[in-house]
Design an enzyme around this catalytic site. Structure first.
Site, PDB file in Angstrom:
ATOM      1  CG  HIS A 149       0.311   6.333  -0.647  1.00 33.47           C
ATOM      2  ND1 HIS A 149      -0.751   6.659  -1.468  1.00 33.47           N
ATOM      3  CD2 HIS A 149      -0.227   5.677   0.586  1.00 33.47           C
ATOM      4  CE1 HIS A 149      -2.171   6.407  -0.482  1.00 33.47           C
ATOM      5  NE2 HIS A 149      -1.532   5.894   0.619  1.00 33.47           N
ATOM      6  CG  HIS A 159      -1.974   1.046   1.356  1.00 34.32           C
ATOM      7  ND1 HIS A 159      -3.172   1.195   1.147  1.00 34.32           N
ATOM      8  CD2 HIS A 159      -1.444   2.535   1.763  1.00 34.32           C
ATOM      9  CE1 HIS A 159      -3.644   2.078   1.511  1.00 34.32           C
ATOM     10  NE2 HIS A 159      -2.512   3.213   1.548  1.00 34.32           N
ATOM     11  CD  GLU A 160       1.642   3.900   3.684  1.00 36.30           C
ATOM     12  OE1 GLU A 160       2.009   4.935   3.082  1.00 36.30           O
ATOM     13  OE2 GLU A 160       0.627   3.717   4.260  1.00 36.30           O
ATOM     14  CE1 TYR A 168      -9.640   6.767   6.227  1.00 37.24           C
ATOM     15  CE2 TYR A 168     -11.466   7.599   7.127  1.00 37.24           C
ATOM     16  CZ  TYR A 168     -10.255   7.651   7.076  1.00 37.24           C
ATOM     17  OH  TYR A 168      -9.195   8.219   8.051  1.00 37.24           O
ATOM     18  CD  GLU A 204      -5.177   6.412   1.760  1.00 35.08           C
ATOM     19  OE1 GLU A 204      -4.584   5.335   1.686  1.00 35.08           O
ATOM     20  OE2 GLU A 204      -4.235   7.526   2.099  1.00 35.08           O
TER      21      GLU A 204
HETATM   22 ZN    ZN Z   1      -2.621   5.347   2.237  1.00 32.86          ZN
END
Ligand code: ZN
Length: 677
Positions: free
Chosen positions: A467, A463-464, A607, A492
């Site tokens: 980004h 996930h990170e 979210y 996100e």
């Molecule tokens: Zn995130």
């Protein structure tokens, strides 16, 4: 080839340099504002007003760099200097954004936009830059008369005080509940033996998550769980209820002054969702469609409760209460699933996951990573990579990514991507490549002990790093729209998509490698892991719908709305939406709902929103053939490369070939259409 590349950034600042460089940057912001303000309004043009603004914004690299150092530098004096620098720059930016004299010049150029567009052949991104800038000033109240502007400033100041007081009340709250060992029956001893003790030897359970959650998950006594849940919900309620009421009222008033129906419209105007009605319908639809799944979860947990009551000869009240959910959920996972997370982690040594994650991104998104030797960064643990794009026959340098993966004292404590130096193009068309840093806290491996990752940590890392990739591959003219600088309710989504791969059996097998034997994870372990993915997610997501719906309800009030009763609204909505009741206990969980006091107000839906669209993209483009490089490249070019330079919905439609919907999200959770008939 490497010699022609721009060198990586330097990091050897002294605290004094940080202060003096920051002062120069702040002076420059003011200097440009003064310079623009000195132009007679009628003579303000694209060249003398907007272009210098873009240029200054593009070239401003220092404050984000100092922000990163404030979170990661091992040097205390430097961290403090950076902290002060970040605050000073923030203040200067706010002052600059409130310059009415500058706004009048920008507004003049904006009013001539149609003409300028044609004359200058402005790219859509530059048009968007001016539109967003003008909108930003207007949203700060600069298009209003002076008296109203003063009123707006005054209300905003009051609101900032209220937000601070709200979080301070929560931070200062030192409440605890003293429990005897008997009362804590079921809770692992290694958990409560860490609690502080009262003079008479009771265990003081504070409301911090590592103490409270195990009690809610394991305490056998329903009375204990109820007490913990209710007291936690009501923490700081007396102090925070009036603060939240006043904040909501001020937001309504501000929205009106700024020309909006209500606060939700004000917030959503610059989000992907755009309108209150869109979010309202989105949540309503999820609420209806998730209900069947939620009821199924409810029944299975209630059956466990009934069974337990029978075994213990307790009265069974026929209802699942909100303080029962975590307890029976934990019991169900233990009874039915038996996922051996510890064993699974032996197949995910950090060094393996790191190289596999990079290989994964290389294959899927047509990239290449190249480690840079002899890195000079803020700490010796930090690694640096060059990232190249391989879209065509020759590869292109995209940017630099730093990895700072291991914990150390005074370092940022979570996992996050710091896109500290976004890319852009200079006026003469030269690309200035971006740099970003991934800051995580995975245990450092040693020669004798590997660092083993739990599966959820593997997912977090994908996930990170997602980004990070977003911050590197983006190719925009301005830093304003680079990489992750997209609408808040979309940011996100690209990383949530990437989590799907860490749940694909083929992919899990591929990345796994036992740290001793070198073997791959076997199918039975993979299967047990995957079966655990959505346990009781019906109830989980309905709870999210409850939070989001409450947030939207309090922020979409108009003068015609009935008087606000936070407590009734909170409890009523929970029972109606999340299906789980509180046995008529009056609870005030909103009084610790810090999200909606600052930052996520009228934004909690984000979210769910981004998760729903992530599922749509994954199922539509990747599910059948997860490692298809053509789909990967097309996705990267339509979404990641574009950053926020165009409306996010446009990119989504391009990738999907239609408007997004929640079918895939529901399918992923196991809600079939038949169940909704
Ligand atoms: Zn995130």
């Amino acid at each position: 080839m490497a010699s022609t590349l721009p060198p990586p950034p330097t990091w050897n600042y002294t605290p004094d340099e940080v202060s003096s460089l920051t002062q120069t940057a702040i002076d420059n912001i003011k200097k440009l504002d003064d310079q623009i303000a000195a132009i007679p309004i009628e003579q303000a043009t694209w060249e003398n007003t907007v272009e210098p603004m873009i240029e200054q914004e593009n070239e401003d690299k220092l404050s984000s760099k100092f922000y990163l150092l404030k979170e990661t530098s091992p040097n205390k004096e430097l961290r403090e200097a950076c902290n002060a620098a970040v605050k000073d720059v923030q203040k200067a930016s706010i002052d600059s954004s409130m310059r009415h004299d500058v706004y009048l010049r920008v507004q003049h150029v904006f009013n001539n936009l149609e003409k300028i567009k044609k004359e200058k052949k402005l790219s859509p991104e530059l048009v968007r830059y001016l539109e967003k800038s003008e909108q930003g000033y207007r949203r700060s109240g600069l298009a209003l008369d002076e008296a109203t502007r003063d009123k707006v400033s005054e209300l905003k100041k009051r609101m900032a005080d209220l937000t601070l007081a709200f979080s301070k009340n929560l931070a200062d709250d030192e409440a605890f509940i003293p429990f005897t060992e008997e009362e804590l029956e079921g809770v692992p001893k290694e958990v409560y033996s860490e609690f502080a003790k009262t003079d008479d030897g009771k265990f003081k359970m504070s409301f911090k998550y590592p103490e409270m959650f195990p009690v809610l998950e394991y305490a056998k006594s329903p009375a204990v769980r109820k007490q913990v849940f209710v007291e936690n919900e009501n923490r700081a309620a007396d102090l925070n209820t009036p603060l939240m009421e006043e904040t909501i009222a001020i937001r309504s008033q501000l929205a009106k002054l700024l020309g909006y129906r209500h606060h939700s419209d004000f917030v959503l105007d610059i989000r992907m969702a755009k309108k209150f009605e869109t979010v309202r319908d989105f949540l309503e639809d999820l609420k209806v469609k998730l209900r069947v799944l939620g009821e199924k979860d409810y029944k299975s947990l209630l059956a466990l409760k009934k069974q337990e009551c029978k075994e213990n000869d307790w009265d069974f009240d026929g209802k699942l209460h909100i303080w029962d959910v975590k307890y029976y959920n934990t019991m169900q996972i233990k009874n039915d699933l038996q996922v051996d997370q510890h064993k699974i982690s032996q197949y995910f040594p950090l060094s393996r996951i790191l190289s596999q994650a990079m290989a994964f991104y290389e294959n899927l998104f047509s990239l290449r990573f190249e480690e840079v030797a002899n890195v000079e960064a803020w700490h010796e643990d930090v690694k640096l990579y060059r990232v190249y794009k391989r879209d065509g026959p020759s590869e292109q340098f995209a940017g630099y990514i730093y990895l700072d993966l291991h914990p150390r004292p005074n370092k940022y404590g979570h996992a996050a991507n710091f896109g500290f130096s976004p890319g852009y193009y200079t006026k003469d068309g030269k690309r200035v490549p971006p740099c970003t840093a991934l800051v995580c806290n995975f245990t450092k491996p040693t020669a004798t002990k590997p660092s083993l990752m739990k599966h959820n940590e593997v997912t977090t890392f994908f996930h990170e790093l997602g980004h990070g990739i977003h911050s590197i591959v983006a190719d925009t003219q301005t830093t304003r729209f680079h990489g992750t600088a997209v609408a808040r309710d979309f940011v996100e989504c690209p990383s949530q998509i990437l989590e799907f791969w860490t749940w694909e059996p083929v992919q899990i097998k591929e990345i796994s490698q036992h740290y001793e034997t070198g073997e791959k994870l076997d199918d039975a372990l993979i299967d047990s892991l995957i079966r655990s993915k959505h346990v009781n997610d019906g109830l989980f997501y309905l709870r999210q719908v409850h939070f989001a719906s409450f947030d939207l309800a309090v922020h979409s009030r108009t003068e015609e709305s009935p008087e606000l009763d936070l407590q009734n609204l909170w409890n009523g909505m929970r029972e109606e939406i999340s299906l789980v009741g509180g046995d008529n206990e009056k609870m005030a969980g909103y009084a610790k709902f810090a999200h909606i006091m600052g930052g996520y107000d009228s934004g909690y839906y984000g979210y769910l929103w981004s998760e729903v669209f992530a599922a749509d993209i994954y199922y539509t483009r990747f599910k059948a053939d997860p490692m298809n490089p053509k789909a990967g490249l097309e996705y990267r070019q339509s979404i990641l490369d574009r950053g926020g330079s165009r409306d996010e919905m446009e990119g989504l439609r391009e990738v999907l070939g239609r408007d997004p919907n929640n079918d895939a999200f529901l399918q992923e959770l196991g809600v079939s259409d038949r169940a909704n008939l």
